[in-house]
Design a protein around this motif. Structure first.
Motif, PDB file in Angstrom:
ATOM      1  N   GLN A 166       0.846  -1.178   0.000  1.00  0.00           N
ATOM      2  CA  GLN A 166       0.000   0.000   0.000  1.00  0.00           C
ATOM      3  C   GLN A 166       0.894   1.245   0.000  1.00  0.00           C
ATOM      4  N   PRO A 167       0.358   2.424  -0.357  1.00  0.00           N
ATOM      5  CA  PRO A 167       1.175   3.648  -0.267  1.00  0.00           C
ATOM      6  C   PRO A 167       1.783   3.816   1.117  1.00  0.00           C
ATOM      7  N   ALA A 168       3.078   4.065   1.143  1.00  0.00           N
ATOM      8  CA  ALA A 168       3.818   4.123   2.411  1.00  0.00           C
ATOM      9  C   ALA A 168       3.570   5.434   3.132  1.00  0.00           C
ATOM     10  N   GLN A 169       3.479   5.351   4.465  1.00  0.00           N
ATOM     11  CA  GLN A 169       3.358   6.531   5.319  1.00  0.00           C
ATOM     12  C   GLN A 169       4.753   6.869   5.857  1.00  0.00           C
ATOM     13  N   LEU A 170       5.372   7.891   5.272  1.00  0.00           N
ATOM     14  CA  LEU A 170       6.766   8.187   5.599  1.00  0.00           C
ATOM     15  C   LEU A 170       6.955   8.583   7.054  1.00  0.00           C
ATOM     16  N   GLU A 171       6.040   9.357   7.605  1.00  0.00           N
ATOM     17  CA  GLU A 171       6.179   9.773   9.004  1.00  0.00           C
ATOM     18  C   GLU A 171       6.105   8.580   9.940  1.00  0.00           C
ATOM     19  N   GLU A 172       5.258   7.642   9.614  1.00  0.00           N
ATOM     20  CA  GLU A 172       5.155   6.427  10.429  1.00  0.00           C
ATOM     21  C   GLU A 172       6.435   5.616  10.363  1.00  0.00           C
ATOM     22  N   ILE A 173       7.049   5.572   9.179  1.00  0.00           N
ATOM     23  CA  ILE A 173       8.309   4.840   9.022  1.00  0.00           C
ATOM     24  C   ILE A 173       9.419   5.530   9.810  1.00  0.00           C
ATOM     25  N   ARG A 174       9.472   6.860   9.748  1.00  0.00           N
ATOM     26  CA  ARG A 174      10.500   7.597  10.500  1.00  0.00           C
ATOM     27  C   ARG A 174      10.342   7.370  12.001  1.00  0.00           C
ATOM     28  N   THR A 175       9.113   7.371  12.475  1.00  0.00           N
ATOM     29  CA  THR A 175       8.876   7.131  13.900  1.00  0.00           C
ATOM     30  C   THR A 175       9.316   5.736  14.304  1.00  0.00           C
ATOM     31  N   ALA A 176       9.035   4.755  13.448  1.00  0.00           N
ATOM     32  CA  ALA A 176       9.429   3.373  13.736  1.00  0.00           C
ATOM     33  C   ALA A 176      10.944   3.222  13.779  1.00  0.00           C
ATOM     34  N   LEU A 177      11.637   3.863  12.859  1.00  0.00           N
ATOM     35  CA  LEU A 177      13.100   3.783  12.838  1.00  0.00           C
ATOM     36  C   LEU A 177      13.718   4.520  14.026  1.00  0.00           C
ATOM     37  N   GLU A 178      13.131   5.661  14.383  1.00  0.00           N
ATOM     38  CA  GLU A 178      13.655   6.420  15.517  1.00  0.00           C
ATOM     39  C   GLU A 178      13.506   5.632  16.818  1.00  0.00           C
ATOM     40  N   ALA A 179      12.420   4.860  16.943  1.00  0.00           N
ATOM     41  CA  ALA A 179      12.207   4.054  18.142  1.00  0.00           C
ATOM     42  C   ALA A 179      13.246   2.938  18.272  1.00  0.00           C
ATOM     43  N   LYS A 180      13.827   2.523  17.147  1.00  0.00           N
ATOM     44  CA  LYS A 180      14.840   1.463  17.156  1.00  0.00           C
ATOM     45  C   LYS A 180      16.265   2.018  17.125  1.00  0.00           C
ATOM     46  N   GLY A 181      16.415   3.331  17.294  1.00  0.00           N
ATOM     47  CA  GLY A 181      17.753   3.917  17.339  1.00  0.00           C
ATOM     48  C   GLY A 181      18.301   4.371  16.008  1.00  0.00           C
ATOM     49  N   PHE A 182      17.424   4.510  15.006  1.00  0.00           N
ATOM     50  CA  PHE A 182      17.861   4.967  13.681  1.00  0.00           C
ATOM     51  C   PHE A 182      17.245   6.339  13.373  1.00  0.00           C
ATOM     52  N   GLY A 183      17.375   7.250  14.319  1.00  0.00           N
ATOM     53  CA  GLY A 183      16.806   8.583  14.158  1.00  0.00           C
ATOM     54  C   GLY A 183      17.469   9.411  13.078  1.00  0.00           C
ATOM     55  N   ASP A 184      18.719   9.061  12.697  1.00  0.00           N
ATOM     56  CA  ASP A 184      19.438   9.820  11.670  1.00  0.00           C
ATOM     57  C   ASP A 184      19.134   9.337  10.255  1.00  0.00           C
ATOM     58  N   ALA A 185      18.234   8.357  10.122  1.00  0.00           N
ATOM     59  CA  ALA A 185      17.924   7.800   8.800  1.00  0.00           C
ATOM     60  C   ALA A 185      17.146   8.801   7.960  1.00  0.00           C
ATOM     61  N   THR A 186      17.485   8.853   6.673  1.00  0.00           N
ATOM     62  CA  THR A 186      16.751   9.677   5.711  1.00  0.00           C
ATOM     63  C   THR A 186      15.761   8.788   4.976  1.00  0.00           C
ATOM     64  N   VAL A 187      14.461   9.123   5.071  1.00  0.00           N
ATOM     65  CA  VAL A 187      13.398   8.313   4.491  1.00  0.00           C
ATOM     66  C   VAL A 187      12.678   9.135   3.435  1.00  0.00           C
ATOM     67  N   GLN A 188      12.537   8.584   2.244  1.00  0.00           N
ATOM     68  CA  GLN A 188      11.834   9.292   1.176  1.00  0.00           C
ATOM     69  C   GLN A 188      11.304   8.299   0.158  1.00  0.00           C
ATOM     70  N   ASN A 189      10.290   8.722  -0.582  1.00  0.00           N
ATOM     71  CA  ASN A 189       9.763   7.882  -1.650  1.00  0.00           C
ATOM     72  C   ASN A 189      10.753   7.807  -2.793  1.00  0.00           C
ATOM     73  N   PHE A 190      10.715   6.675  -3.483  1.00  0.00           N
ATOM     74  CA  PHE A 190      11.619   6.455  -4.602  1.00  0.00           C
ATOM     75  C   PHE A 190      10.847   5.812  -5.744  1.00  0.00           C
ATOM     76  N   GLY A 191      10.529   6.595  -6.778  1.00  0.00           N
ATOM     77  CA  GLY A 191       9.811   6.061  -7.923  1.00  0.00           C
ATOM     78  C   GLY A 191       8.314   6.178  -7.785  1.00  0.00           C
TER      79      GLY A 191
END
Length: 315
Positions: free
Chosen positions: A58-83
């Motif tokens: 389904q269409p990805a929710q970028l803010e939800e993905i960023r929150t999930a990564l930040e909770a696991k210690g990946f707060g510096d990750a850059t998340v964006q749509n591709f294609g």
């Protein structure tokens, strides 16, 4: 039969050259200060790191993905749509003691647990820091080499005072653009280097058009000071400059607003470079040549007397 006399209305650009010079010095000073204190926010192309592409059903929710990564210690990750809206690219800086493949699986697990959706791993790429250092060095050398070649070209075609003004104007555009990226800490990748080289070529083209008219008017106009001739030349090319810059900016603004995160930095660099480049063609390149003492004598081709001319004139 009526004869219509149309007087050319000349804009006194050089009247404001003193204040615009001060403005340029302030902008360059601020850019250098920001670069010396913050430097640039280098992207993975230069620092190295891990790039991961994942696919959603389904269409990805970028803010939800960023929150999930930040909770696991990946707060510096850059998340964006591709294609498409279902494809997501995650970029991470290097982590000591963690292999790229293991890091990719950790990111995949964090996204799956945080979003509760089925996620497919598409691609994992790792860029080493040694490759990044080489890219940064080559990018800087490419810009410096282009400025040197431009200096030689303009010196051969016009005159060294105009050449110095053109090259300093190009350096002015690049420094201010980099200063804005440094101040805002926008990530700099290879597309930004490509945009800077594009800005150099675009700004040079506009400057060459102005210089060509200046040289023509210096040879054609018998009366008038150097400042008056420059004002007349810039006025004559102003419509062309505004139309070219305006239509180009329309396309760049469309890319900036609708092009997506992948080319956001590229479009911003072009937007800044074209705006500053249009300004510098008038108030930096031409004004510097005037400050260096360009006169009519420097651009008029000296007449060469032919041998035997005196003998032919004798009765």
């Amino acid at each position: 039969m009526f004869q219509i006399l149309k007087a050319e209305k000349v804009i006194d650009f050089m009247r404001w050259s003193k204040w615009t010079m001060i403005l340029s010095i302030l902008m360059i000073g601020g850019s250098i200060f920001s670069l010396s204190t913050k430097w640039l926010n280098w992207g993975l192309d230069f620092t190295g790191g891990t790039l991961i592409e994942v696919g959603f059903q389904q269409p990805a929710q970028l803010e939800e993905i960023r929150t999930a990564l930040e909770a696991k210690g990946f707060g510096d990750a850059t998340v964006q749509n591709f294609g498409s809206s279902r494809d997501v690219m995650v970029r991470l800086r290097p982590r000591e003691g963690v292999a790229g493949e293991m890091l990719g699986h950790q990111i995949l697990d964090a996204i799956t647990q945080g979003t509760g959706e089925t996620v497919e791993m598409r691609r994992i790429e790792f860029v080493g820091p040694n490759v990044g250092d080489e890219l940064a060095e080559n990018g800087g050398l490419a810009i410096i080499a282009s400025l040197i070649c431009i200096l030689l070209y303009v010196s051969a075609r016009f005159q060294w005072r105009l050449a110095a003004g053109a090259v300093l104007a190009l350096a002015h555009d690049v420094i201010i653009t980099l200063g804005v990226f440094s101040f805002l800490q926008i990530e700099v990748d290879l597309t930004i280097v490509a945009a800077l080289l594009t800005v150099v070529g675009y700004s040079l083209n506009d400057t060459i058009v102005v210089f060509d008219r200046i040289r023509e008017n210096f040879r054609k106009m018998r009366k008038g000071t150097s400042a008056e001739i420059m004002n007349s030349s810039i006025t004559q090319t102003l419509s062309r400059t505004l139309i070219t810059s305006g239509t180009t900016l329309l396309v760049v603004i469309a890319l900036f607003t609708q092009g997506g995160a992948n080319i956001h930095g590229f479009a911003l660099a072009l937007l800044l470079g074209i705006t500053v480049g249009t300004y510098s063609s008038i108030y930096v390149a031409s004004a510097l040549a005037l400050k260096l003492g360009i006169t009519k004598e420097h651009l008029i081709i000296p007449e060469v007397e032919k041998e035997g001319a005196e003998l032919n004139e004798m009765p």
